[in-house]
Design an enzyme around this catalytic site. Structure first.
Site, PDB file in Angstrom:
ATOM      1  N   SER A  94      35.429  21.406  27.378  1.00 43.68           N
ATOM      2  CA  SER A  94      36.286  20.420  26.731  1.00 43.68           C
ATOM      3  C   SER A  94      35.940  20.325  25.254  1.00 43.68           C
ATOM      4  CB  SER A  94      36.096  19.042  27.379  1.00 43.68           C
ATOM      5  OG  SER A  94      36.736  18.031  26.631  1.00 43.68           O
ATOM      6  N   TYR A 141      31.117  11.693  30.478  1.00 38.58           N
ATOM      7  CA  TYR A 141      31.992  12.862  30.488  1.00 38.58           C
ATOM      8  C   TYR A 141      31.588  13.855  29.397  1.00 38.58           C
ATOM      9  CZ  TYR A 141      36.341  15.597  30.222  1.00 38.58           C
ATOM     10  OH  TYR A 141      37.262  16.613  30.210  1.00 38.58           O
TER      11      TYR A 141
END
Length: 680
Positions: A557, A570
């Site tokens: 990501s 995250y």
């Protein structure tokens, strides 16, 4: 009133649907009739016959070759003899009617020269058992009387068509023939009569073998078959090794078969002798090669001993195949094709078959099952006596077969590669699975939600002859090491191994630091950091056993390098994944395994993560309506474009499709341009 074509297709579908009658893509059927010639306006006699490479069970009108009967039969006047027989296939093109339909097959003369309105040429196991029996001529007379006539072995072609036509004319009472070493041909005045005659020959042969055959033609049991769980565990351990060996000359996909007839054959004393004789019917050995590789160790032998012995046997097989080619090749023979086995037989475990794609591998295995049935029938009533090696070579390296191979489309970039995609049931994972399949890969769709995985796999397989040839679904919780191992075993048993892994499974919980619980932290790290580790570890074992290199791609990501708000768990998990890329690229490079990453951002539409609450959380953080979140992400990028799952899938393909063969340890941003996430 039905047309000849409608009758032909109906009969073909019914015959092709029964494996006792013929095998996939085996045999051909035809019908004769009249149609108006669009040039002259006159009624013209035509032959409709299954074209080269078609399958009876799925035959359509476009799969028929259409020829003018007068021109086809006129070829008898210019036939130059068996020494120049191959020229006759090209001559068929001059007999085509209209656009002609499919390419005429080598068996066209058999159908056109016979003076019967409908003709079936089939490869039933019982019929080939008679055709390959040492005393086939006498058995044919004993079983059928004068209703079926024996035709000595002759390579398929124009002369065989002349032979059968002459025999039919000399035996008006006959309904068909047994073709020595090959199969059967039957005929009739109507489509129904032709089909009935074909089935009469097949059922009569079956009944005779059942009534007169020895009960155990393969001899006594010398190898015990392992129970299913142990059998499949050993198969999963051996398959990657076997696939690597079978891919020495060209990458192959595998298929595993442990049906009762295969296991019984491999358990008995006569299987080494019979396997060494090879198959006989041309459709069989063109797919299974001249003979299989047979392991000569018991099922409970230590795994390391089995692997070592398989390597020895493989080297010997390649040497024997090269010698076979050298014995029979002439100055005009095509170059030797791959010397690796297409069939590997392992007593107590089963059969492993290989091909350029899953369908080819599966069909090779199905044909060897047919060959086992043929051997059983022939040995039950006589002894199995296939055509000799020189004739097999003439067909295997026939210029007409070589021309058929040249007509095949070029393989897709990921042909013969096996991909495992985690989180494949939705969003980026589903888009990636679809893209890899579209580029030729066999795909294993792994997801915690079995129904979602099944849906994606079914969509991928919708265009395949069998859906499981293109994709399978497996349930996989990537946080559970045993579940990951089970998913990888399922992939191996389905396709032979794994070459391309996409670590995509993920989730996110958006909270500020002080609201982030230990459970929040652990869950995200378990799924993404630990889950990617477990999947990479398990699949790396398979890849190293195969010795074929491979690709591992992490869907990380932008947040792996960008300090976004309210996202500590995250972002930290994604940073862990990003560093795994670097660590594994350094460690696995010596095995030819490339490890790369993709850093997406703002993939809202179609995303399972966003749909599960992440979208609402991030929208709240940024103070925008959830339905406008994708547009919000796009506005803050340099390109002002929204990122979709398909864009991430495209990056995965670019990394694995062959153009970046010397790239490993790379992270590719797919974020439409987020300057703060530029790598440095």
């Amino acid at each position: 009133m039905t047309s000849p074509v409608e009758e032909l297709l109906r009969r073909s579908h019914e015959l092709g649907a029964d494996p006792r009658t013929t095998n996939y893509a085996g045999g051909n059927t035809s019908a004769k009739g009249t149609a108006v010639d669009p040039v002259t306006g006159a009624e013209t006699e035509l032959l409709w016959v299954k074209g080269s490479g078609g399958d009876l069970g799925t035959l359509t009108e476009s799969g028929l070759a259409v020829l003018r009967l007068d021109r086809l039969r006129a070829l008898t006047g210019v036939y130059p003899g068996v020494e120049r027989e191959d020229e006759m296939v090209a001559a068929f093109d001059h007999c085509l009617h209209g656009r002609g339909g499919a390419a005429p097959s080598i068996d066209t003369a058999m159908h056109g020269l016979l003076d019967a309105a409908h003709v079936d040429h089939l490869h039933p196991d019982a019929g080939i058992a008679i055709a390959t029996a040492a005393d086939g001529p006498a058995l044919t007379e004993e079983i059928f009387g004068d209703r079926v006539v024996w035709v000595p072995w002759r390579r398929p072609g124009f002369q065989l068509g002349l032979d059968i036509a002459a025999i039919a004319a000399a035996n008006p009472q006959a309904i068909g023939v047994i073709l020595g070493g090959h199969g059967i041909t039957a005929w009739g005045a109507t489509s129904e009569q032709c089909q009935a005659n074909s089935l009469e020959i097949i059922r009569t042969a079956e009944a005779y073998i059942a009534a007169h055959g020895r009960p155990e033609p393969f001899g006594e049991v010398v190898f015990e078959t392992l129970p299913e769980a142990g059998r499949h565990a050993r198969a999963a351990a051996l398959f990657p090794v076997l696939r690597g060996l079978a891919s020495t000359d060209a990458p192959q996909v595998g298929h595993y078969t442990d049906t009762p007839e295969v296991l019984d054959f491999l358990a008995r004393a006569e299987h080494p002798r019979l396997a060494a004789l090879g198959t006989s019917c041309p459709d069989h050995f063109l797919r299974t090669k001249v003979a299989p590789l047979v392991l000569d160790l018991p099922p409970d032998a230590p795994l390391e001993d089995v692997v070592a012995r398989l390597r020895e046997l493989h080297a010997a097989y390649r040497a024997d195949y090269a010698a076979y080619y050298a014995r029979h090749a002439g100055p005009d023979s095509p170059p030797m094709r791959g010397a690796d086995p297409a069939i590997v037989l392992v007593p107590g475990i089963g059969m492993f078959s290989f091909g350029r794609d899953k369908q080819t591998a599966r069909v090779a295995g199905e044909f060897y099952v047919n060959a086992i049935n043929v051997m059983r029938g022939a040995e039950a009533i006589s002894s199995y006596a296939p055509i000799d090696e020189a004739e097999k070579f003439r067909i295997e390296y026939w210029e007409l077969e070589e021309a058929k191979l040249r007509r095949m489309p070029a393989p897709k970039p990921l042909a013969a590669r096996i991909a495992l995609v985690t989180g494949g049931g939705s969003g980026i994972g589903a888009a990636t699975a679809r893209r890899l399949a579209a580029e030729g890969a066999c795909v294993v769709v792994a997801d915690r939600d079995p129904a979602a995985a099944e849906k994606v796999a079914a969509e991928i397989g919708a265009g395949a002859h069998r859906a499981a040839d293109a994709a399978i679904a497996v349930a996989a919780d990537v946080t559970d090491a045993e579940a990951v191992a089970a998913a990888v075993r399922a992939a191996v048993l389905a396709f032979g191994g794994v070459d391309l892994v996409v670590n995509n499974a993920g989730l996110s919980i958006s909270k500020p630091l002080l609201e982030t619980t230990e459970a929040d932290w652990d869950l995200q790290h378990d799924v993404m950091a630990k889950g990617s580790f477990l999947v990479s570890r398990e699949t790396a074992r398979v890849m190293t056993a195969q010795g074929m290199g491979g690709d591992i791609v992490y869907i990380s990501s932008k947040n792996a390098v960008f300090a976004g708000p309210n996202n500590v768990a995250y972002g930290a998990a994604k940073a862990d994944q990003a560093h795994q890329v670097r660590l594994l690229a350094a460690e696995l490079g010596e095995h030819g395994i490339r490890v790369n990453g993709v850093n997406p951002d703002g993939v809202v539409r179609g995303s399972g993560i966003f749909a599960s609450g992440w979208g609402a959380q991030r929208a709240a953080v940024y103070g925008v309506p959830e339905e406008e979140l994708g547009a919000f992400y796009a506005r803050r990028t340099l390109l002002k474009r929204e990122v979709l799952p398909e864009h991430v899938a495209a990056a995965v393909f670019v990394l694995t499709g062959g153009q970046l063969s010397h790239t490993t340890g790379l992270h590719v941003p797919v974020d439409a341009g987020v300057a703060a996430a530029f790598l440095r």
